[in-house]
Write a protein that holds these residues in place. Structure first.
Motif, mmCIF file in Angstrom:
data_model
loop_
_atom_site.group_PDB
_atom_site.id
_atom_site.type_symbol
_atom_site.label_atom_id
_atom_site.label_comp_id
_atom_site.label_asym_id
_atom_site.label_seq_id
_atom_site.Cartn_x
_atom_site.Cartn_y
_atom_site.Cartn_z
ATOM 1 N N GLY A 15 0.779 -1.213 0.000
ATOM 2 C CA GLY A 15 0.000 0.000 0.000
ATOM 3 C C GLY A 15 0.811 1.264 0.000
ATOM 4 O O GLY A 15 2.036 1.254 0.077
ATOM 5 N N MET A 28 -3.310 3.106 2.496
ATOM 6 C CA MET A 28 -4.235 2.763 1.434
ATOM 7 C C MET A 28 -3.758 1.410 0.918
ATOM 8 O O MET A 28 -2.694 1.303 0.309
ATOM 9 N N ILE A 30 -3.451 -1.743 -1.324
ATOM 10 C CA ILE A 30 -3.588 -1.949 -2.768
ATOM 11 C C ILE A 30 -2.921 -3.250 -3.202
ATOM 12 O O ILE A 30 -2.162 -3.862 -2.447
ATOM 13 N N VAL A 39 -7.639 -0.997 -5.243
ATOM 14 C CA VAL A 39 -7.606 -0.353 -3.931
ATOM 15 C C VAL A 39 -8.667 -1.015 -3.067
ATOM 16 O O VAL A 39 -9.847 -1.026 -3.408
ATOM 17 N N THR A 42 -8.827 2.207 2.751
ATOM 18 C CA THR A 42 -8.087 3.387 3.189
ATOM 19 C C THR A 42 -8.391 3.586 4.663
ATOM 20 O O THR A 42 -9.560 3.587 5.056
ATOM 21 N N MET A 61 -2.086 8.042 -4.876
ATOM 22 C CA MET A 61 -2.424 6.837 -5.629
ATOM 23 C C MET A 61 -2.820 7.188 -7.061
ATOM 24 O O MET A 61 -2.398 6.538 -8.022
ATOM 25 N N VAL A 72 -7.695 2.080 -12.189
ATOM 26 C CA VAL A 72 -7.963 1.839 -10.771
ATOM 27 C C VAL A 72 -9.283 1.092 -10.601
ATOM 28 O O VAL A 72 -10.320 1.531 -11.100
ATOM 29 N N CYS A 76 -12.357 0.005 -2.384
ATOM 30 C CA CYS A 76 -12.374 0.764 -1.132
ATOM 31 C C CYS A 76 -13.563 1.729 -1.146
ATOM 32 O O CYS A 76 -13.725 2.496 -2.101
#
Length: 98
Positions: A15, A28, A30, A39, A42, A61, A72, A76
């Motif tokens: 992350g 975060m 990932i 993702v 967070t 990010m 992405v 999240c």
């Protein structure tokens, strides 16, 4: 001083970690693949909430995604909410899931 570091293991899981004066206060979570970043979560330590740190992680990010031509997948809730709230800002990186 606030610092964000991308820290990954050998499987490219990890992350963007947020440090304040050497202490980790946010993350975060990932995973990276060839053409995308997923993702998952967070989180900011309770003592640091409300100071805009989640937004800093989001910005870092997204910057990384753009620099590396990654899409992405926003699993999240925070990232997904920001992408939905500002679709024009993130249209170039958001890989919408059906």
């Amino acid at each position: 001083m606030t610092e964000i570091r991308l820290e990954l293991d050998e499987k490219k899981h990890g992350g963007f970690n947020l440090y304040e004066e050497g202490s980790k206060i946010g993350e975060m979570v990932i995973s990276l693949a060839t053409d995308r970043i997923t993702v998952y979560h967070t989180g900011i330590e309770p003592v640091a909430e409300g100071k805009g740190y989640a937004k800093l992680l989001l910005e870092e990010m997204v910057k990384y995604s753009r620099e590396n031509n990654l899409k992405v997948i926003a699993l999240c809730p925070y990232v997904h909410a920001q992408f939905k709230r500002h679709p024009d800002t993130y249209a170039d990186v958001w890989l919408k899931q059906e």
